[in-house]
Design a protein around this motif. Structure first.
Motif, mmCIF file in Angstrom:
data_model
loop_
_atom_site.group_PDB
_atom_site.id
_atom_site.type_symbol
_atom_site.label_atom_id
_atom_site.label_comp_id
_atom_site.label_asym_id
_atom_site.label_seq_id
_atom_site.Cartn_x
_atom_site.Cartn_y
_atom_site.Cartn_z
ATOM 1 N N THR A 2 2.880 84.361 -19.149
ATOM 2 C CA THR A 2 1.752 85.260 -19.284
ATOM 3 C C THR A 2 1.063 84.992 -20.610
ATOM 4 O O THR A 2 1.699 84.985 -21.658
ATOM 5 C CB THR A 2 2.221 86.729 -19.234
ATOM 6 O OG1 THR A 2 2.936 86.928 -18.020
ATOM 7 C CG2 THR A 2 1.048 87.671 -19.316
ATOM 8 N N SER A 5 -4.176 88.236 -23.541
ATOM 9 C CA SER A 5 -5.629 88.164 -23.472
ATOM 10 C C SER A 5 -6.219 88.398 -24.855
ATOM 11 O O SER A 5 -5.529 88.765 -25.801
ATOM 12 C CB SER A 5 -6.159 89.190 -22.479
ATOM 13 O OG SER A 5 -5.908 90.488 -22.957
ATOM 14 N N CYS A 6 -7.503 88.187 -24.931
ATOM 15 C CA CYS A 6 -8.188 88.423 -26.182
ATOM 16 C C CYS A 6 -9.296 89.442 -25.944
ATOM 17 O O CYS A 6 -9.639 89.752 -24.810
ATOM 18 C CB CYS A 6 -8.733 87.120 -26.756
ATOM 19 S SG CYS A 6 -9.910 86.293 -25.706
ATOM 20 N N ARG A 64 -7.678 87.828 -31.067
ATOM 21 C CA ARG A 64 -6.333 87.874 -30.478
ATOM 22 C C ARG A 64 -5.405 88.374 -31.570
ATOM 23 O O ARG A 64 -5.360 87.796 -32.657
ATOM 24 C CB ARG A 64 -5.940 86.471 -30.013
ATOM 25 C CG ARG A 64 -4.645 86.440 -29.276
ATOM 26 C CD ARG A 64 -4.475 85.077 -28.598
ATOM 27 N NE ARG A 64 -3.145 84.998 -28.052
ATOM 28 C CZ ARG A 64 -2.270 84.043 -28.368
ATOM 29 N NH1 ARG A 64 -2.603 83.066 -29.176
ATOM 30 N NH2 ARG A 64 -1.084 84.057 -27.836
ATOM 31 N N ILE A 101 -9.085 81.241 -23.901
ATOM 32 C CA ILE A 101 -10.003 81.937 -24.806
ATOM 33 C C ILE A 101 -11.426 81.408 -24.658
ATOM 34 O O ILE A 101 -12.388 82.186 -24.587
ATOM 35 C CB ILE A 101 -9.493 81.850 -26.259
ATOM 36 C CG1 ILE A 101 -8.188 82.647 -26.362
ATOM 37 C CG2 ILE A 101 -10.546 82.349 -27.246
ATOM 38 C CD1 ILE A 101 -7.395 82.424 -27.608
ATOM 39 N N GLU A 104 -12.831 82.824 -21.523
ATOM 40 C CA GLU A 104 -13.226 84.223 -21.659
ATOM 41 C C GLU A 104 -14.556 84.357 -22.393
ATOM 42 O O GLU A 104 -15.405 85.174 -22.010
ATOM 43 C CB GLU A 104 -12.134 85.032 -22.363
ATOM 44 C CG GLU A 104 -10.914 85.259 -21.486
ATOM 45 C CD GLU A 104 -9.940 86.263 -22.070
ATOM 46 O OE1 GLU A 104 -10.390 87.323 -22.556
ATOM 47 O OE2 GLU A 104 -8.724 85.991 -22.028
#
Length: 170
Positions: A2, A5-6, A64, A101, A104
């Protein structure tokens, strides 16, 4: 595995120390058109550059664990005849690459651009050798529209520049 996330948020001049560090890291690796010696070395210039991104242009950062680990700048065409399109650049800190990243940041940019009236095309240029970036852009719907032969000459090497675009409403 896993991947944490950021958080994607609007960038502020206070982010300048971190964005400068990331930009210098990217340039020292040979990415981008500039040589490291051509990058501004002033924190005030970096703050001013971030501040210039006012609606509908924008500057995003990825955080992050409360650390800025990437950024994206989006700029519209500078002439009235070219303001239906914009260009962007994205940079991610080396030690957190391949964690999603960049994806995203680009995904957040695309979503924001889709909500911008009159904006139809997002364009970018990428070094032909940057296969990871090209793969990312293609996976998000960008298509290659051209190639500038022998566009970049750095450190005694010649490289092509790939032009890509995402047509938002087609």
């Amino acid at each position: 595995m896993t991947v944490p996330s950021c958080v994607i948020r609007k960038g502020h001049p206070k982010d300048a120390p971190n964005t400068m560090m990331i930009a210098k890291e990217i340039l020292s690796e040979g990415y981008g058109l500039k040589h490291l010696s051509e990058f501004h070395d002033s924190l005030e210039k970096e703050k001013a550059w971030i501040s210039r991104h006012e609606e509908p242009e924008f500057f995003l950062v990825a955080e992050r664990d409360r650390e800025v680990v990437g950024f994206l700048n989006f700029n519209l065409g500078s002439l009235s005849a070219t303001r239906h399109q914009g260009t962007f650049g994205v940079s991610v800190k080396k030690d957190v690459r391949n964690l999603g990243i960049g994806r995203e940041l680009v995904t957040a940019m695309i979503a924001r651009c889709r909500r911008t009236d009159g904006l139809d095309i997002i364009r970018l240029n990428v070094s032909a050798s940057n296969a990871r970036a090209i793969h990312l852009y293609e996976s998000l719907g960008f298509q290659k529209e051209g190639c500038f032969q022998d566009y970049i000459r750095k450190n005694g090497k010649s490289e092509n520049l790939i032009h890509m675009a995402l047509h938002l409403h087609s």
